[in-house]
Scaffold this motif. Sequence first.
Motif, mmCIF file in Angstrom:
data_model
loop_
_atom_site.group_PDB
_atom_site.id
_atom_site.type_symbol
_atom_site.label_atom_id
_atom_site.label_comp_id
_atom_site.label_asym_id
_atom_site.label_seq_id
_atom_site.Cartn_x
_atom_site.Cartn_y
_atom_site.Cartn_z
ATOM 1 N N PHE A 270 0.809 -1.203 0.082
ATOM 2 C CA PHE A 270 -0.116 0.139 0.118
ATOM 3 C C PHE A 270 0.878 1.252 -0.031
ATOM 4 O O PHE A 270 0.572 2.230 -0.749
ATOM 5 C CB PHE A 270 -0.969 -0.154 1.436
ATOM 6 N N TYR A 271 1.824 1.250 0.828
ATOM 7 C CA TYR A 271 2.841 2.263 0.960
ATOM 8 C C TYR A 271 3.461 2.753 -0.687
ATOM 9 O O TYR A 271 3.652 3.841 -1.030
ATOM 10 C CB TYR A 271 3.925 2.178 1.716
ATOM 11 N N ILE A 272 3.983 1.566 -1.084
ATOM 12 C CA ILE A 272 4.608 1.795 -2.372
ATOM 13 C C ILE A 272 3.744 2.155 -3.528
ATOM 14 O O ILE A 272 4.178 3.074 -4.267
ATOM 15 C CB ILE A 272 5.317 0.179 -2.893
ATOM 16 N N SER A 273 2.358 1.814 -3.243
ATOM 17 C CA SER A 273 1.501 2.158 -4.477
ATOM 18 C C SER A 273 1.068 3.737 -4.230
ATOM 19 O O SER A 273 0.967 4.571 -5.162
ATOM 20 C CB SER A 273 0.058 1.462 -4.275
ATOM 21 N N ARG A 274 0.991 4.156 -3.080
ATOM 22 C CA ARG A 274 0.854 5.592 -2.579
ATOM 23 C C ARG A 274 1.826 6.409 -3.134
ATOM 24 O O ARG A 274 1.693 7.634 -3.726
ATOM 25 C CB ARG A 274 0.497 5.835 -1.201
ATOM 26 N N ALA A 275 3.026 6.044 -3.004
ATOM 27 C CA ALA A 275 4.375 6.711 -3.409
ATOM 28 C C ALA A 275 4.704 6.588 -4.813
ATOM 29 O O ALA A 275 4.733 7.839 -5.215
ATOM 30 C CB ALA A 275 5.648 6.014 -2.681
ATOM 31 N N PHE A 276 3.992 5.656 -5.283
ATOM 32 C CA PHE A 276 4.299 5.744 -6.885
ATOM 33 C C PHE A 276 3.119 6.900 -7.200
ATOM 34 O O PHE A 276 3.502 7.529 -8.484
ATOM 35 C CB PHE A 276 3.857 4.546 -7.452
ATOM 36 N N ALA A 277 2.140 6.851 -6.781
ATOM 37 C CA ALA A 277 1.032 7.929 -7.226
ATOM 38 C C ALA A 277 1.601 9.358 -7.314
ATOM 39 O O ALA A 277 1.575 10.079 -7.952
ATOM 40 C CB ALA A 277 -0.291 7.652 -6.253
ATOM 41 N N ALA A 278 2.466 9.669 -5.900
ATOM 42 C CA ALA A 278 3.130 10.755 -5.881
ATOM 43 C C ALA A 278 4.245 10.952 -6.804
ATOM 44 O O ALA A 278 4.241 12.050 -7.215
ATOM 45 C CB ALA A 278 3.539 10.994 -4.324
ATOM 46 N N TRP A 279 4.983 10.025 -6.864
ATOM 47 C CA TRP A 279 6.084 9.969 -8.324
ATOM 48 C C TRP A 279 5.353 10.464 -9.408
ATOM 49 O O TRP A 279 6.200 11.116 -9.969
ATOM 50 C CB TRP A 279 6.747 8.698 -8.094
ATOM 51 N N ASN A 280 4.162 9.721 -9.763
ATOM 52 C CA ASN A 280 3.676 10.236 -10.990
ATOM 53 C C ASN A 280 3.426 11.805 -11.028
ATOM 54 O O ASN A 280 3.310 12.272 -12.239
ATOM 55 C CB ASN A 280 2.549 9.394 -11.371
ATOM 56 N N LYS A 281 3.135 12.370 -10.099
ATOM 57 C CA LYS A 281 2.819 13.913 -10.059
ATOM 58 C C LYS A 281 4.095 14.767 -10.098
ATOM 59 O O LYS A 281 4.049 16.053 -9.970
ATOM 60 C CB LYS A 281 2.188 14.222 -8.766
ATOM 61 N N LEU A 282 5.338 14.275 -9.853
ATOM 62 C CA LEU A 282 6.687 15.026 -10.102
ATOM 63 C C LEU A 282 6.977 15.276 -11.314
ATOM 64 O O LEU A 282 6.619 14.376 -12.261
ATOM 65 C CB LEU A 282 7.773 14.184 -9.174
ATOM 66 N N THR A 283 7.785 16.557 -11.549
ATOM 67 C CA THR A 283 8.195 16.688 -12.841
ATOM 68 C C THR A 283 9.416 15.734 -13.350
ATOM 69 O O THR A 283 10.100 15.322 -12.207
ATOM 70 C CB THR A 283 8.644 18.331 -13.106
#
Length: 246
Positions: free
Chosen positions: A218-231
Motif C-alpha cells: 500500500f505504501y509503495i502504491s501511494r508513493a508511486f502515485a506521488a511520484w507520477n505527479k513529480l516533474t
Amino acid sequence: MYKLIIFLLLALPISVFAQTVTTGTVFDYSKKTLSLPGVSIRNLNSKKVTSTNKDGKYSISANIGDLLEFSAVGYHTDTLYLTNLLNRTIYLPAKTNSLKDVDITAVRMNSQITDAKDPLAEKYTLLSTGGNLNRKRMTDKVGGLSLNLGYGKYKRQQRKEADLEEKEMYQDEIDENFTPKAITDLTKLEGEELKNFMIIYRPSIEAVKSERPFRYAFYISRAFAAWNKLTPQERKLQDLPKLKSN
C-alpha cells in the motif's frame, strides 16, 4: 454503410467494457491452491465495492492508475496499483497469533533463582566503594533519595543499546520488504528511475513503527502515485554543490 454503423454500435460497448473492468482470483498466501470466497475488493479511487464468488473470482470496474484494496476476515489487508487491466492472481497472507493461550495453575520457584543476586545491581547500588564489592551495601537515603548514581548511568546505557537494536530491527525489515523487485512488480520502474524512487520514498523508521504491521504494498502504491505527479527534474536526485577550491 448501414451495416458498418450497426457493427460499430455493437462493438463499442464491448470495447468500453474491456477497458474499464479488471478481473482476477484471490488465493491464500500459504496454501496457493486455496481460493478465498467473500473477499471484499474496494476501488479506492471510484469507491466501488465487490467481493469474490465461491471460487475466489472477482470483477470490478476500474481504470489504469486506480488502487484496489483487498480485505477479508482473518487475513491481512493488501492493495494493488493497476498498471494494466489484465487478469490478476492475488495472494492474501493469513493473520497469525504469535502467542498461545496458556492456563497457569501453580508455579513453584526454585529458591536458588529467587535468592540469586544480580552482580550488576549489586555493583551499582554500592556507594563510594572504590571498586571493593565486598564492602557493606549502603541502605541509607539522603534527603529521601537513594544514592545509586552509577546504576542510573548503567540504565541509560541499556536504553541506548535497546534503541539501537530496535532501529536496526526496523531497518532490516525495511530492507527485506522495500526491495527493487517488490517495487518493480507494482510500478514497473527500472534503472535510474527505480534507484531514485527508492532513495526518495524509502519509508522512515517512525512510519514503519507507527503502523504494525506496516503495509508495504500500500505504501509503495501511494508513493508511486506521488511520484507520477513529480516533474522529470524533481524525479532526479540533485547533485550536491561542489566545494570551491582555495
